[in-house]
Motif scaffolding. Structure first.
Motif, PDB file in Angstrom:
ATOM      1  N   LEU A 373      47.681  41.816  46.575  1.00  0.00           N
ATOM      2  CA  LEU A 373      48.422  40.852  45.757  1.00  0.00           C
ATOM      3  C   LEU A 373      47.631  39.588  45.434  1.00  0.00           C
ATOM      4  O   LEU A 373      48.145  38.703  44.739  1.00  0.00           O
ATOM      5  N   THR A 374      46.399  39.488  45.943  1.00  0.00           N
ATOM      6  CA  THR A 374      45.598  38.292  45.671  1.00  0.00           C
ATOM      7  C   THR A 374      44.339  38.609  44.852  1.00  0.00           C
ATOM      8  O   THR A 374      43.490  37.743  44.673  1.00  0.00           O
ATOM      9  N   SER A 375      44.224  39.833  44.375  1.00  0.00           N
ATOM     10  CA  SER A 375      43.066  40.222  43.568  1.00  0.00           C
ATOM     11  C   SER A 375      43.534  41.084  42.395  1.00  0.00           C
ATOM     12  O   SER A 375      44.651  41.612  42.407  1.00  0.00           O
ATOM     13  N   ARG A 376      42.685  41.234  41.405  1.00  0.00           N
ATOM     14  CA  ARG A 376      43.029  42.006  40.219  1.00  0.00           C
ATOM     15  C   ARG A 376      43.252  43.474  40.586  1.00  0.00           C
ATOM     16  O   ARG A 376      42.430  44.097  41.261  1.00  0.00           O
ATOM     17  N   LEU A 377      44.362  44.028  40.150  1.00  0.00           N
ATOM     18  CA  LEU A 377      44.679  45.428  40.409  1.00  0.00           C
ATOM     19  C   LEU A 377      43.864  46.313  39.474  1.00  0.00           C
ATOM     20  O   LEU A 377      43.827  46.091  38.276  1.00  0.00           O
ATOM     21  N   GLN A 378      43.217  47.322  40.032  1.00  0.00           N
ATOM     22  CA  GLN A 378      42.412  48.237  39.238  1.00  0.00           C
ATOM     23  C   GLN A 378      43.217  49.481  38.884  1.00  0.00           C
ATOM     24  O   GLN A 378      43.671  50.204  39.760  1.00  0.00           O
ATOM     25  N   THR A 379      43.418  49.708  37.601  1.00  0.00           N
ATOM     26  CA  THR A 379      44.038  50.943  37.121  1.00  0.00           C
ATOM     27  C   THR A 379      43.208  51.452  35.957  1.00  0.00           C
ATOM     28  O   THR A 379      42.221  50.826  35.559  1.00  0.00           O
ATOM     29  N   GLU A 380      43.609  52.606  35.406  1.00  0.00           N
ATOM     30  CA  GLU A 380      42.899  53.137  34.250  1.00  0.00           C
ATOM     31  C   GLU A 380      43.134  52.310  32.997  1.00  0.00           C
ATOM     32  O   GLU A 380      42.329  52.348  32.064  1.00  0.00           O
ATOM     33  N   LEU A 381      44.227  51.560  32.949  1.00  0.00           N
ATOM     34  CA  LEU A 381      44.500  50.759  31.759  1.00  0.00           C
ATOM     35  C   LEU A 381      43.552  49.560  31.701  1.00  0.00           C
ATOM     36  O   LEU A 381      43.335  48.881  32.700  1.00  0.00           O
ATOM     37  N   PRO A 382      42.984  49.263  30.529  1.00  0.00           N
ATOM     38  CA  PRO A 382      42.123  48.078  30.408  1.00  0.00           C
ATOM     39  C   PRO A 382      42.907  46.775  30.572  1.00  0.00           C
ATOM     40  O   PRO A 382      42.319  45.747  30.905  1.00  0.00           O
ATOM     41  N   GLU A 383      44.225  46.827  30.325  1.00  0.00           N
ATOM     42  CA  GLU A 383      45.043  45.617  30.383  1.00  0.00           C
ATOM     43  C   GLU A 383      45.471  45.349  31.826  1.00  0.00           C
ATOM     44  O   GLU A 383      46.551  45.743  32.262  1.00  0.00           O
ATOM     45  N   ASN A 384      44.619  44.664  32.577  1.00  0.00           N
ATOM     46  CA  ASN A 384      44.916  44.323  33.970  1.00  0.00           C
ATOM     47  C   ASN A 384      44.657  42.844  34.184  1.00  0.00           C
ATOM     48  O   ASN A 384      43.508  42.394  34.091  1.00  0.00           O
ATOM     49  N   ALA A 385      45.706  42.091  34.461  1.00  0.00           N
ATOM     50  CA  ALA A 385      45.567  40.647  34.632  1.00  0.00           C
ATOM     51  C   ALA A 385      45.315  40.303  36.106  1.00  0.00           C
ATOM     52  O   ALA A 385      45.792  40.991  37.015  1.00  0.00           O
ATOM     53  N   ALA A 386      44.562  39.251  36.315  1.00  0.00           N
ATOM     54  CA  ALA A 386      44.298  38.765  37.672  1.00  0.00           C
ATOM     55  C   ALA A 386      45.434  37.850  38.112  1.00  0.00           C
ATOM     56  O   ALA A 386      45.996  37.110  37.300  1.00  0.00           O
ATOM     57  N   PRO A 387      45.813  37.885  39.395  1.00  0.00           N
ATOM     58  CA  PRO A 387      46.902  37.009  39.868  1.00  0.00           C
ATOM     59  C   PRO A 387      46.507  35.540  39.817  1.00  0.00           C
ATOM     60  O   PRO A 387      45.321  35.200  39.840  1.00  0.00           O
ATOM     61  N   LEU A 388      47.522  34.680  39.729  1.00  0.00           N
ATOM     62  CA  LEU A 388      47.307  33.232  39.782  1.00  0.00           C
ATOM     63  C   LEU A 388      47.669  32.750  41.177  1.00  0.00           C
ATOM     64  O   LEU A 388      48.817  32.878  41.625  1.00  0.00           O
ATOM     65  N   LEU A 389      46.684  32.198  41.877  1.00  0.00           N
ATOM     66  CA  LEU A 389      46.864  31.758  43.258  1.00  0.00           C
ATOM     67  C   LEU A 389      46.933  30.235  43.311  1.00  0.00           C
ATOM     68  O   LEU A 389      46.447  29.553  42.403  1.00  0.00           O
TER      69      LEU A 389
END
Length: 570
Positions: A373-389
């Motif tokens: 929950l504190t790092s960018r989630l890696q999936t096959e979709l290019p649209e992956n946002a990084a969390p705001l901490l």
């Protein structure tokens, strides 16, 4: 007689001599004429050869342009299928209009005819292209059959068609954010379409292995039937509660497969221009939000797994907490000591913050990182946002994070972390492609103990039976979950009349198979006098999704004594 002989002899000599002279002149003349003819022919052939070379050089550029255009449009893409073999995306043949300006006889006639048939073309642009000295220019891509026939019937020299591949999505908007879209050259722009290009298709296209060749179809983990249900119920909820947006996710907790994912407003990939509109962004993986009280699930799991808090402990929630000049209160406070289950089902901010403090700030940061929950989630979709901490993870930040404020994550991250809480404690990275349980187990990471996972399943179920999630209950499916109602931030301050509601759930809680998450952005009261909390809108939306999709997923209802069968709608 002698005289006559001499005369005859003289005449014979006279006749013979001139004949020899004439013959000598004729032979020389003929030779000269032959040599002249050879030279003339050689000169003509040389001139023709020079002209051909000149023409070849002058036509080299347009020839290359035409070949380049032909190569760029002939690249095929593989069909995309859902897990049951239903076609999600396929190539169809379409005609595209081009011109060879040097072969245009009458530019004005060509422009007038084309504009009559294709009024959406810009006359000035068409005229400029047709009047150029280029060897090849596009006029319009992807004509429909009627338009192609009408242009063909104009009979314009220098105007032609190339057959190219056009992507077609039979389901329209149903799964737009998962499948993605392509540009006019059939190259992936978003979603799985872009992932396929980045992974392997672009490399094959660059060496010409996809030109007019059949490619093996690509199968996704998505179930089109469930995807339809999720989107349909989400559309109904957005309309019913006058929300501005919504997200729905169904995730297999045993494999990490994304069975369904919808984000509203969505787009129809057959109209690629919609994919570029900001309001149609993929909020499920490409947007980050404060998830509110659903985060209390992670705080409770952290506290129980640390061993510093047991499910039988109590925390004093009789008075607000003061920290760094801020006051932490409960929305519907009980103003007394609460047990851990009561902190959970009454959604006590005070009790949750004290539970976090009993565990430790450093432990919180480490645990949330362990859940991804504190790092960018890696999936096959290019649209992956990084969390705001938070800029500083101090005591105040840790306390607000414990109940879902001060940290923003994607809904998909929330669903993935929740799956680990209920599946026995194993974190599985999500995938949009099929994955077996054995494959999932080989790559999973244990994040909490089996005992903690059992306790969380108990608390989720208890919240549906006795807490804020009651309207998500579907008889026979043992639904469990946690509500979240987060005030939105505007100009750096929380606004109490704009909320983002969510319900994080799983079913069946005795042996969870699927996580279902619904998020509604700025829902309004269904009618005057009814609160617009997550328990009133997000929770019943989850219940409707489970009621319709569970039988499709092979999860059949089970009834104990006294339970009544339910009607299943499709």
């Amino acid at each position: 007689m002698a005289h006559v002989s001499e005369a005859s002899s003289f005449l014979q000599v006279r006749k013979t001599k001139p004949r020899a002279t004439v013959g000598s002149i004729s032979s020389g003349a003929v030779k000269s004429r032959v040599y002249f003819a050879i030279a003339a022919f050689a000169f003509v052939y040389l001139a023709i050869g020079v002209r051909l070379v000149h023409l070849a050089q002058s036509e080299e550029a347009p020839s290359n342009a035409w070949i380049s255009a032909q190569d760029s449009i002939s690249a095929a893409r593989p069909d995309l299928l859902d897990r049951n073999g239903e076609i999600l995306a396929t190539d169809i043949k379409t005609a595209s209009l081009f011109a060879e300006p040097r072969r245009i006889l009458d530019v004005d006639e060509a422009v007038d005819g084309l504009i009559r048939v294709l009024p959406d073309l810009n006359p000035e642009v068409v005229r400029r292209r047709l009047a150029s000295r280029a060897g090849f220019v596009w006029l319009k891509r992807e004509l429909n059959p009627a338009q192609a026939d009408q242009v063909h019937n104009l009979g314009l020299p220098g105007i032609g068609f190339l057959s190219e591949n056009q992507r077609f999505y039979p389901g329209g908007s149903t799964a737009g954010h998962i499948i993605g879209s392509v540009n006019v050259d059939n190259q992936g722009l978003t979603g799985i379409e872009k992932h396929i290009d980045q992974s392997w298709l672009a490399d094959l296209q660059s060496v010409g292995f996809t030109s007019d060749r059949g490619l093996e179809p690509v199968t996704l983990a998505m179930d089109l039937r469930v995807q339809h249900v999720v989107r349909d119920e989400l559309v109904k909820a957005v309309d019913r509660f006058h929300a501005i947006a919504g997200v729905g996710i169904v995730l297999d907790v045993k494999t990490g497969e994304v069975v369904a994912m919808s984000s509203l407003p969505d787009y129809d990939p057959n109209d690629r221009s919609q994919a570029l509109e900001q309001k149609r962004m993929n909020r499920a993986t490409g947007g980050v939000f404060e998830m509110g009280s659903v985060f209390k699930s992670f705080t409770v799991a952290m506290a129980l797994d640390s061993g510093k808090v047991s499910i039988n402990d109590t925390f004093d929630a009789s008075k607000p907490i003061r920290a760094a000049g801020r006051t932490i209160t409960d929305f519907h406070g009980k103003h007394r000591a609460l047990t851990v289950p009561e902190v959970f089902i009454y959604s006590s901010n005070i009790g949750t913050a004290k539970m976090m403090l009993a565990t430790g700030i450093d432990k919180q940061q480490e645990f949330l990182g362990r859940l991804g929950l504190t790092s960018r989630l890696q999936t096959e979709l290019p649209e992956n946002a990084a969390p705001l901490l938070p800029p500083k993870w101090n005591e105040l930040a840790a306390m607000t994070i414990s109940f879902g404020h001060g940290i923003s994550v994607t809904p998909m991250q929330t669903a993935v972390a929740a799956a680990a809480l209920v599946n026995g404690g194993t974190l599985l990275h999500p995938t949009f492609y099929p994955r077996t349980e054995d494959e999932a187990n080989s790559m999973g990471t244990r994040v909490i103990s089996e005992e903690t996972s059992r306790s969380m399943r108990y608390l989720f179920r208890l919240n549906v039976l006795s807490g804020s999630g009651r309207r998500s209950e579907v008889p026979g499916y043992f639904v469990g979950g946690k509500t979240g109602t987060a005030e939105k931030v505007e100009n750096g301050r929380y606004v109490n009349n704009k909320r983002r509601n969510s319900f994080l759930s799983a079913f069946p809680m005795d042996d969870p198979r699927y996580v279902v998450l619904v998020v509604l952005d700025e829902p309004k009261p269904e009618r005057e006098g009814i609160p617009a909390t997550a328990g009133m809108n997000a929770a019943p939306t989850v219940g409707a999704i489970i009621r319709r999709s569970a039988p499709m997923l092979g999860v059949m209802p089970r009834f104990a004594n006294g339970d009544e069968p339910i009607e299943i709608s499709y």
